[in-house]
Design an enzyme around this catalytic site. Sequence first.
Site, short mmCIF file in Angstrom:
data_model
loop_
_atom_site.label_atom_id
_atom_site.label_comp_id
_atom_site.label_asym_id
_atom_site.label_seq_id
_atom_site.Cartn_x
_atom_site.Cartn_y
_atom_site.Cartn_z
N LYS A 54 -0.01 -0.95 -6.24
CA LYS A 54 -0.55 -1.81 -7.30
C LYS A 54 0.26 -1.70 -8.60
CE LYS A 54 -3.61 -2.01 -4.08
NZ LYS A 54 -4.15 -3.09 -3.31
C1 PLP Z 1 -5.50 -2.63 -2.56
C2 PLP Z 1 -6.63 -3.57 -2.57
C3 PLP Z 1 -7.96 -3.12 -2.51
C4 PLP Z 1 -8.32 -1.70 -2.23
O1 PLP Z 1 -7.85 -0.80 -3.15
P1 PLP Z 1 -7.89 0.77 -2.84
O2 PLP Z 1 -7.77 1.37 -4.21
O3 PLP Z 1 -6.73 1.06 -1.95
O4 PLP Z 1 -9.18 1.08 -2.21
C5 PLP Z 1 -8.97 -4.05 -2.62
N1 PLP Z 1 -8.70 -5.36 -2.76
C6 PLP Z 1 -7.44 -5.83 -2.82
C7 PLP Z 1 -7.21 -7.30 -3.03
C8 PLP Z 1 -6.36 -4.96 -2.70
O5 PLP Z 1 -5.12 -5.44 -2.73
#
Ligand code: PLP
Length: 436
Positions: A208
């Site tokens: 992210k």
């Molecule tokens: C990465 C992601 C998540 C989950 O995030 P985590 O912190 O890995 O649990 C949820 N929604 C979207 C759209 C994502 O890209």
Amino acid sequence: MKNVDPTRLAIDGGTPVRTKPLPWELPGAHWMGKEELGLVSRVVKAKSPFRFYGPDLQHMVDTLEKEFARKLGRKYALAVSCATAGLHVALGAMGIGPGDEVLLPGFLWVSCISAVVRLGAIPRMVDIDETFCMDPQDLERKITPRSRAVLLVHMSGAPGAVDRIAEICRQRGLKLVEDCAQSAGAKFKGKYTGSFGDVGVFSFQLNKNMSSGEGGMIVTDDERLFKRCFALHDLGYARNEQGRLDFSDPNYQLWGVGARMGELAGAVALGQFRKLDRIVGSMRKSKWAIRRQLAKVPGLKFRNILDPKGDSSPFLIMLFDEPDLARRFTKAVQAEGIVGVPGSAVCLHTEQFGLHWYYNNVSLVNRASISRDGWPWTHPANAFALDYNYNRGALPKCDELSERGCLLSIASKLTAKDVADIVAAVKKVAAKLLPA
Ligand SMILES: *Cc1c(COP(=O)(O)O)cnc(C)c1O
């Protein structure tokens, strides 16, 4: 024998545009350094890695929450262990459960679906448009008397018609949850994603825009919702000033999921959050330099970005008229050296997106349950959803876009040479493969 034809594609034996791998597309990771180290070492030296009390608490998570809420202009922010838990907590705080349905776009992440199903509610799929986000027209068609909330996912760094969807939710009395896992630092018409809905949920996982390895954030303006999120993310109860559990308020005698953030993750996330604008700014600069230079390439189309200035820009999506052309184009661009180090995903055909497409979520398609009785699909209050379809074919636009695209990951530290090579490779392939 030297290859003298510079237009000959590498996939046909020509010379590739470059041979050095591009950087791995992990936006925040490339920016980690002495700031994060300094904050982490304060926590370790203070021997206080738990956020609610300790011998010499450094208040990393507290500070992160305060700065996050202030930047987004929201009243409350609650750090969590990840966005998967954060989505579950946010929907749980709204009281979503059996008999309710939550509207989700068909281009999403598995965590969005699991949050709904684990609460006993029913996911109802909505098609996307060329923004690669929820189509507001299909949303209006899909709303039923069972609909309680919309889970809007700002996919691949840029929101779709979030203002229109927020308006529909207001008119129809639906809660709006924004999944901002891929859009930290993104804006729409000057407002940050995460400030449109009743609740916004962010992720700090490694892929992210900012990262602490694991981590996430829930934001809201609603005090009761915040307090319910707090109890649910912890052990089901409130905490007092000393950070100890407080069972006294009957409104916050619930069941928790144990999704607190610790001070070590908080320290890294705080260091990253303070750099978020620079990380996003760097991706935006590279991505839009590429898009501008490719704008006039005949036959090349792009994902519709409604507000380029607010695009957090981790990805660039190109579109083609035919699936086979998209596949051939992707392979040819990869052959020109537009690839990353092993393990990265710098250039992909959109059908390689895995669990981002609803129909690849086998647990959804097969209506999987974690309990022996098939709950929540078998719950009598959910009988209304027996004929809901989760197979490929349910969302025509989604299915089509999943075959017609080529995605480039935009690393957060691309050099001018990297950008020029990406442009050169796409132009070279386009000149051969696209109709003039
Ligand atoms: C990465 C992601 C998540 C989950 O995030 P985590 O912190 O890995 O649990 C949820 N929604 C979207 C759209 C994502 O890209």
